[in-house]
Scaffold this motif. Structure first.
Motif, short mmCIF file in Angstrom:
data_model
loop_
_atom_site.label_atom_id
_atom_site.label_comp_id
_atom_site.label_asym_id
_atom_site.label_seq_id
_atom_site.Cartn_x
_atom_site.Cartn_y
_atom_site.Cartn_z
N ALA A 202 -10.20 16.84 -4.60
CA ALA A 202 -9.53 15.67 -4.03
C ALA A 202 -8.02 15.75 -4.23
O ALA A 202 -7.55 16.06 -5.32
N HIS A 203 -7.28 15.47 -3.18
CA HIS A 203 -5.82 15.49 -3.24
C HIS A 203 -5.25 14.53 -2.21
O HIS A 203 -5.92 14.17 -1.24
N VAL A 204 -4.03 14.09 -2.43
CA VAL A 204 -3.38 13.13 -1.55
C VAL A 204 -2.77 13.85 -0.35
O VAL A 204 -1.98 14.79 -0.50
N VAL A 205 -3.14 13.38 0.84
CA VAL A 205 -2.59 13.93 2.08
C VAL A 205 -1.47 13.05 2.62
O VAL A 205 -0.50 13.53 3.20
N LEU A 206 -1.59 11.74 2.38
CA LEU A 206 -0.61 10.79 2.94
C LEU A 206 -0.50 9.59 2.02
O LEU A 206 -1.49 9.11 1.48
N ASP A 207 0.72 9.11 1.85
CA ASP A 207 1.03 7.92 1.05
C ASP A 207 1.56 6.85 2.01
O ASP A 207 2.51 7.10 2.75
N SER A 208 0.96 5.67 2.00
CA SER A 208 1.37 4.63 2.94
C SER A 208 2.84 4.26 2.80
O SER A 208 3.50 3.91 3.80
N TYR A 209 3.39 4.32 1.61
CA TYR A 209 4.80 3.99 1.41
C TYR A 209 5.70 4.96 2.19
O TYR A 209 6.77 4.58 2.67
N GLN A 210 5.28 6.21 2.31
CA GLN A 210 6.05 7.19 3.06
C GLN A 210 6.10 6.83 4.54
O GLN A 210 7.12 6.98 5.21
#
Length: 337
Positions: free
Chosen positions: A214-222
């Motif tokens: 599991a890893h982050v693909v997108l951050d809503s703040y970005q």
């Protein structure tokens, strides 16, 4: 029955239950509140656990009967509100904008308050997916409601930035409506066709800690250009006008809940665990509440950009000029944006 079909059946059942609640008119002193899953609803959890709405109702001279309803997905929430099954809806800015646009001049649904600003992470367990441009037709992204949820709308906004406004729906075909707890369990287990989840705390943190891929693909703040209120509360104009004391008590309760979270995060953590009957690790919940990126506040923050994007792509017909167009005016949220 496939996993996807099971999730679809769950969503359909939730919709039926939402419409099954009594739709009779409610008098002053009654409030029915629908929330969804996750720490983003902590203001409501604290208010429920510590009976703050009832407390502030007594200060207004009203004995308030509070009903708490747990649903999943902005579409189900909106159906429940318009059917008269609930009085206060808890969902994302996306569902708020949809129902605000569709009810202008009729029920006139508007926002009541924010539940705070939280970074929502799009988590994938596919090692080949580093950015949204890497998603393929075999990937499946779980989110609370296809198209209308705030996660779905933020994903569309990200797609528009990646491929151009005309392609804002590019990733819609691989999204699937799944309640956050079920999506998190599926991602951690890694045994279903779901291999991505655009969720929220604590589910995203559980996924990142529970599956080595599991890893982050997108951050809503970005995508939104900084901290933003993604989850909000909203109601019909009729309810707000006909229940002024109950409405004021509700907002006063939210304001006190925000103060409690800020000054006593440990007590707020315990409220979350009690109300949700959750076996979530207490240390993890406390860590999320104390995260500097997380802000529990009733005044909406940085919502206009997403609202205007939805108008730009034709998702809503009416273009808001200000956040005050889709929120009721109240001193508690006067500093909104």
């Amino acid at each position: 029955m496939t996993t996807i079909q099971k999730f679809a059946a769950i969503a359909a059942t939730s919709a039926a239950l939402a419409l099954a609640f009594s739709s009779s008119a409610q008098a002053e002193g009654k409030i029915r509140i629908a929330e969804q899953f996750g720490i983003v609803y902590l203001l409501l959890n604290v208010a429920q656990d510590q009976k703050l709405i009832e407390k502030h109702g007594k200060q207004q001279g009203v004995d308030i009967d509070v009903d708490w309803v747990k649903l999943s997905g902005g579409a189900v929430i909106n159906d429940a509100l318009l059917s008269g099954s609930i009085d206060i809806a808890g969902a994302g800015v996306g569902p708020l904008m949809t129902i605000w646009d569709r009810t202008r001049g009729r029920q006139n649904v508007r926002g009541v308050a924010s539940l705070g600003s939280f970074p929502y992470y799009l988590v994938s367990t596919n090692p080949a997916v580093k950015t949204i441009a890497d998603f393929g037709p075999k990937d499946r992204i779980a989110l609370p409601a296809v198209t209308v949820s705030v996660q779905a709308r933020i994903l569309q906004m990200a797609a528009a930035k990646q491929w151009g406004v005309a392609q804002f729906k590019k990733l819609d075909p691989i999204t699937q409506a799944v309640p956050h707890p079920d999506a998190a369990a599926a991602l951690i287990a890694g045994k279903t066709e779901l291999n991505a989840h655009f969720g929220g705390p604590p589910f995203q943190e559980q996924e990142l800690g529970g599956n080595p891929n599991a890893h982050v693909v997108l951050d809503s703040y970005q995508v939104l250009g900084g901290p933003a209120s993604a989850t909000v509360l909203y109601a019909t104009e009729k309810y707000v006008k006909e229940n002024p004391k109950t409405y004021r008590a509700f907002l006063d309760a939210l304001t006190e809940a925000a103060q409690i979270i800020a000054t006593n995060p440990e007590a707020a953590t315990d409220s979350y665990l009690r109300v949700n009957k959750a076996n979530t690790d207490r240390a993890l919940v406390l860590k999320i509440i104390k995260d500097p990126k997380v802000q529990f506040r009733v005044a909406p923050q940085n919502t206009l950009g997403l609202a205007q994007f939805l108008h730009q792509v034709g998702a809503i017909r009416n273009k808001p000029a200000s956040w005050k167009d889709y929120f009721f005016v109240h001193p508690a949220i006067a500093s909104g944006s």
